[in-house]
Motif scaffolding. Structure first.
Motif, mmCIF file in Angstrom:
data_model
loop_
_atom_site.group_PDB
_atom_site.id
_atom_site.type_symbol
_atom_site.label_atom_id
_atom_site.label_comp_id
_atom_site.label_asym_id
_atom_site.label_seq_id
_atom_site.Cartn_x
_atom_site.Cartn_y
_atom_site.Cartn_z
ATOM 1 N N HIS A 163 48.424 35.221 23.261
ATOM 2 C CA HIS A 163 49.987 35.892 23.696
ATOM 3 C C HIS A 163 49.251 37.742 23.726
ATOM 4 N N ILE A 164 49.013 38.645 25.042
ATOM 5 C CA ILE A 164 48.025 39.776 25.354
ATOM 6 C C ILE A 164 49.236 40.737 25.590
ATOM 7 N N THR A 165 49.339 42.116 25.585
ATOM 8 C CA THR A 165 50.068 42.929 25.998
ATOM 9 C C THR A 165 49.415 43.478 26.673
ATOM 10 N N GLY A 166 49.502 44.032 27.984
ATOM 11 C CA GLY A 166 48.795 45.126 28.209
ATOM 12 C C GLY A 166 49.046 46.271 28.428
ATOM 13 N N LYS A 167 48.265 47.137 28.787
ATOM 14 C CA LYS A 167 48.139 48.609 28.474
ATOM 15 C C LYS A 167 48.941 49.200 29.792
ATOM 16 N N GLN A 168 48.754 48.479 30.975
ATOM 17 C CA GLN A 168 49.497 49.049 31.964
ATOM 18 C C GLN A 168 50.215 48.084 31.952
ATOM 19 N N ASN A 169 51.032 48.910 33.890
ATOM 20 C CA ASN A 169 52.107 48.327 34.185
ATOM 21 C C ASN A 169 50.862 47.142 35.084
ATOM 22 N N GLY A 170 52.733 46.591 35.866
ATOM 23 C CA GLY A 170 51.673 44.944 36.715
ATOM 24 C C GLY A 170 51.361 45.476 38.160
ATOM 25 N N THR A 171 52.474 46.600 38.674
ATOM 26 C CA THR A 171 51.461 47.008 40.128
ATOM 27 C C THR A 171 50.212 47.537 39.806
ATOM 28 N N GLN A 172 49.488 48.055 38.623
ATOM 29 C CA GLN A 172 47.870 48.981 38.686
ATOM 30 C C GLN A 172 47.569 47.460 38.479
ATOM 31 N N TYR A 173 48.143 46.564 37.678
ATOM 32 C CA TYR A 173 47.207 44.795 37.785
ATOM 33 C C TYR A 173 46.734 43.878 38.965
ATOM 34 N N HIS A 174 47.616 44.235 39.816
ATOM 35 C CA HIS A 174 47.878 43.303 41.027
ATOM 36 C C HIS A 174 46.899 44.185 41.696
ATOM 37 N N GLN A 175 46.338 45.507 41.567
ATOM 38 C CA GLN A 175 45.738 46.501 42.248
ATOM 39 C C GLN A 175 44.218 45.605 41.748
ATOM 40 N N LYS A 176 44.099 45.756 40.999
ATOM 41 C CA LYS A 176 43.066 46.011 39.545
ATOM 42 C C LYS A 176 42.963 44.686 39.331
ATOM 43 N N PRO A 177 43.189 43.471 39.747
ATOM 44 C CA PRO A 177 42.991 42.442 38.964
ATOM 45 C C PRO A 177 42.304 41.635 37.574
ATOM 46 N N GLN A 217 54.280 37.527 42.495
ATOM 47 C CA GLN A 217 54.095 35.968 43.305
ATOM 48 C C GLN A 217 52.376 35.815 43.013
ATOM 49 N N ARG A 218 51.377 36.736 43.166
ATOM 50 C CA ARG A 218 50.090 36.506 44.391
ATOM 51 C C ARG A 218 48.943 37.200 42.856
ATOM 52 N N ILE A 219 48.065 37.103 43.443
ATOM 53 C CA ILE A 219 47.228 37.923 42.651
ATOM 54 C C ILE A 219 46.342 38.738 43.573
ATOM 55 N N GLN A 220 46.643 39.498 43.617
ATOM 56 C CA GLN A 220 46.199 40.459 44.896
ATOM 57 C C GLN A 220 46.325 39.900 46.302
ATOM 58 N N GLY A 221 47.044 39.046 47.051
ATOM 59 C CA GLY A 221 46.934 38.470 48.189
ATOM 60 C C GLY A 221 46.845 37.290 47.496
ATOM 61 N N TYR A 222 45.839 36.489 46.387
ATOM 62 C CA TYR A 222 45.477 35.157 46.672
ATOM 63 C C TYR A 222 46.951 34.382 45.650
ATOM 64 N N LYS A 223 46.882 33.653 45.628
ATOM 65 C CA LYS A 223 48.194 32.399 44.757
ATOM 66 C C LYS A 223 46.974 33.008 43.437
ATOM 67 N N GLY A 224 45.510 32.157 43.373
ATOM 68 C CA GLY A 224 45.216 32.438 41.759
ATOM 69 C C GLY A 224 43.567 32.877 42.330
ATOM 70 N N VAL A 225 42.936 33.275 41.149
ATOM 71 C CA VAL A 225 41.119 33.835 41.758
ATOM 72 C C VAL A 225 40.884 33.366 40.325
ATOM 73 N N THR A 226 39.620 32.831 41.393
ATOM 74 C CA THR A 226 38.264 32.301 39.685
ATOM 75 C C THR A 226 37.049 33.151 39.950
ATOM 76 N N TYR A 227 36.986 33.856 38.320
ATOM 77 C CA TYR A 227 35.587 34.896 38.450
ATOM 78 C C TYR A 227 34.814 34.330 37.846
ATOM 79 N N ALA A 228 33.239 34.317 38.791
ATOM 80 C CA ALA A 228 32.090 33.962 38.388
ATOM 81 C C ALA A 228 32.478 31.857 37.739
ATOM 82 N N GLY A 229 33.474 31.407 38.236
ATOM 83 C CA GLY A 229 33.212 30.157 37.583
ATOM 84 C C GLY A 229 33.557 30.265 35.813
ATOM 85 N N GLU A 230 33.835 31.210 35.309
ATOM 86 C CA GLU A 230 33.841 30.985 34.075
ATOM 87 C C GLU A 230 35.413 31.827 33.893
#
Length: 614
Positions: A91-105, A132-145
């Motif tokens: 469990h991690i609580t972020g340092k920013q608001n949800g809108t900021q994570y939506h803009q820069k996931p 409901q999405r990650i910057q317009g996508y249902k989900g995102v995979t970064y660099a396969g890891e």
């Protein structure tokens, strides 16, 4: 004293070193780590651990089912667990608001990855940020890891993004890019360390892919590229992608060197990406990028006429010849409800039944009710109704509450026990082999190739195969394949000798084929498709002085023999077509004959003249 000091130093060094070495074999290697990440402006969900655990277990089951379905060991990926074996969710609580994570996931990983992710692990983060999405996508995979999905996701989304992490691309399905689950996917991830507990050893990547110097069109107007694949660590799989990175197809390969081919007319765009996988689980994603838009063939090997393909080692799409019969069921009782009802007996008032047909076959033109047994090949999309309309059995393009019966004979050169048969259907399916029911599935379902896999025993010679597909409503489809070398034919049911012959042809691929001063060699496969021993005579006709290595072959039923056809270089000194007709005729029954026509066309390459070309 110096000796004692040295001994103490060595012990101290080993005390430090051994735990470090042991880390390579700890359970943390090649596992998926789960994280629940909530933005600072939101309250954590109380039941989130249960939700994530349920999703992950369902996803693990899905991958296990897929591996088993396609004939591999039942295995799936592992997740991090505690000493009690319970799934761990960080469990991690972020340092920013949800809108900021939506803009820069990706900033999510800046806050949690260094604390949780270790080498050879996949970080699966469930982001609770009010979207409901990650910057317009249902989900995102970064660099396969690293994977990021919203809390609104489900196990389908988890499986999708993990597929990308395991190296699976998208593929076109129904005109849309979707995850490339299926036979290629199962083969690709079979050696993935996340499904093997990290037991795959990593060595240097020495795989190599080269395009052979000549491109060849086979059959007419279909350009094929031929690629030489090498890897001293042992070849396992080659995968082709369209230029836009969608999966095209894959081929199993073995040894340290193999030649593969691809029909460029089936590729979207004018380039193909090639990826290889070796026996150590090493992937070469940069193995090759080949453009073919401007390539012109300098030699066309065209095999046309009444050609019967050489049997494949793995015949996973038996399209025909099938002998078809259809029979109506009671209204609303098609599909699963009629799987175990003998529709042939019902319609014929017990003058014929499934058991008799499964043991002895049927005659083309015989009637059952209002329909005749009719020969027809099934297209690669498996649509039964489309085939029935083309063969004139019905004008209705959407028959509901009907049962189809498809009959063929699989000729096997040897006894082949415990080979896998693969079927798919919409809706229910029942299969007989040599008069015995070998599989049935009373179900109403959507069509998918290879939905069911089961073992069968093929005997040497003829193996009568009857497949029943009962349709409730909607699409009506069938797929049948078998992991064995077989040759499907239509047999007239009789106890008297039946003679038949089939002729297949491939060419002997060598770099010299593009050289008009070299001979062209075709490899002919002569097959006795009858039920009695026979001698098959071979002859050639045409203006080309071609030679055969044998003019007759004696074969037992189901057997085949290789014969070479050579077209001398001396006959190909100018631009033009050089046709040779090869005729195969049964000595016992001269009416049983077939032929192929080979055409070698010599033309310039990119406007450059070749030796001997005007």
């Amino acid at each position: 004293m110096k000796f004692i000091s040295l001994f103490v130093a060595i012990i101290a060094f080993l005390t430090f070193l051994l735990p470090c070495l042991a880390q390579e074999d700890t359970p943390e290697k090649y596992i998926v780590k789960l994280v629940y990440f909530v933005s600072k402006d939101r309250n954590p969900q109380k039941d989130i651990d249960t939700k994530i655990e349920k999703t992950v277990k369902r996803t693990q089951k899905f991958y296990g089912d897929e591996m088993e379905k396609y004939g591999y060991e039942r295995k799936t990926f592992r997740v991090e667990t505690d000493e009690n074996g319970d799934i761990v969710v960080h469990h991690i609580t972020g340092k920013q608001n949800g809108t900021q994570y939506h803009q820069k996931p990706y900033s999510v990983f800046n806050e949690c990855a260094s604390r949780i992710q270790t080498p050879s692990t996949i970080l699966f983060v469930v982001l609770d940020h009010g979207h409901q999405r990650i910057q317009g996508y249902k989900g995102v995979t970064y660099a396969g890891e690293r994977i990021l999905v919203p809390t609104s996701g489900n196990w389908y989304l988890a499986a999708h993004e993990l597929g990308h992490a395991f190296g699976l691309p998208h593929a076109l399905r129904d005109g849309r890019p979707r995850m490339s689950y299926g036979k290629c996917a199962a083969a690709w991830i079979n050696l993935n360390p996340y499904l093997n507990g990290g037991r795959i050893s990593k060595v240097e990547r020495r795989g190599k892919v080269e395009m052979l110097p000549s491109s060849i069109a086979y059959p007419p107007n279909n350009m094929h590229l031929f690629l030489k694949v090498t890897d001293p660590d042992g070849l396992y799989l080659v995968r082709f992608r369209h230029a836009n990175r969608l999966l095209h197809s894959c081929q199993s390969i073995s040894g340290e060197q193999a030649i593969v081919q691809i029909n460029t007319s089936t590729v979207m765009g004018k380039a193909i990406y090639v990826e290889t996988l070796d026996l150590n689980g090493n992937v070469r994603r940069d193995a090759g990028h080949f453009k073919f838009g401007d390539i012109k063939p300098n030699l066309i090997v065209d095999i046309s006429g009444e050609v019967t393909d050489v049997p494949d080692q793995h015949s996973n799409n038996i399209q025909g010849p099938w002998l078809w019969m259809i029979a109506p069921t009671k209204q609303n009782q098609g599909g699963k409800d009629s799987t175990h009802i003998d529709s042939l007996a019902v319609v014929s008032e017990n003058t014929i039944n499934e058991e008799t047909i499964s043991k002895y076959g049927a005659n083309k033109g015989d009637t059952v009710g209002a329909y005749k047994w009719t020969l027809g090949r099934l297209s690669s999309n498996g649509k039964i109704n489309m085939m029935l309309v083309k063969r004139g059995m019905t004008e209705n393009t959407d028959l509901n509450d009907f049962t189809s019966y498809a009959l063929t004979t699989l000729v096997s050169k040897t006894d082949q026990p415990d080979v896998m048969m693969r079927v798919g259907s919409d809706d229910s399916i029942k299969v007989w082999l040599n008069g015995e029911v070998v599989f049935s599935n009373a179900v109403n379902r959507v069509y998918k190739k290879n939905s069911d896999v089961f073992p069968v025993n093929l005997k040497k010679g003829d193996n009568l195969l009857l497949v029943k597909v009962s349709e409730r409503d909607g699409p009506w489809c069938m797929h049948v394949g078998v992991d064995a070398e077989v040759f499907p034919v239509y047999r007239v049911p009789t106890t008297t000798p039946v003679y038949g012959v089939a002729l297949g042809c491939i060419y002997d691929l060598t770099p010299e084929m593009s050289n008009p001063s070299s001979d062209i060699v075709y490899i002919l496969t002569v097959i006795n498709t009858g039920n009695a021993k026979d001698t098959i005579k071979l002859a050639t006709s045409g203006k080309v002085n071609a030679t055969l290595s044998q003019e007759s072959v004696s074969l037992v039923p189901g057997a085949s023999s290789k014969v070479t056809l050579t077209i001398p270089a001396t006959t190909r000194v100018v631009v033009g077509d050089y046709k040779v007709k090869v005729i195969a005729t049964s000595e016992s029954d001269s009416t049983k004959t077939t032929h192929i026509i080979t055409t070698a066309t010599v033309k310039p390459v990119h406007g450059d003249g070749l030796e001997g070309i005007d």
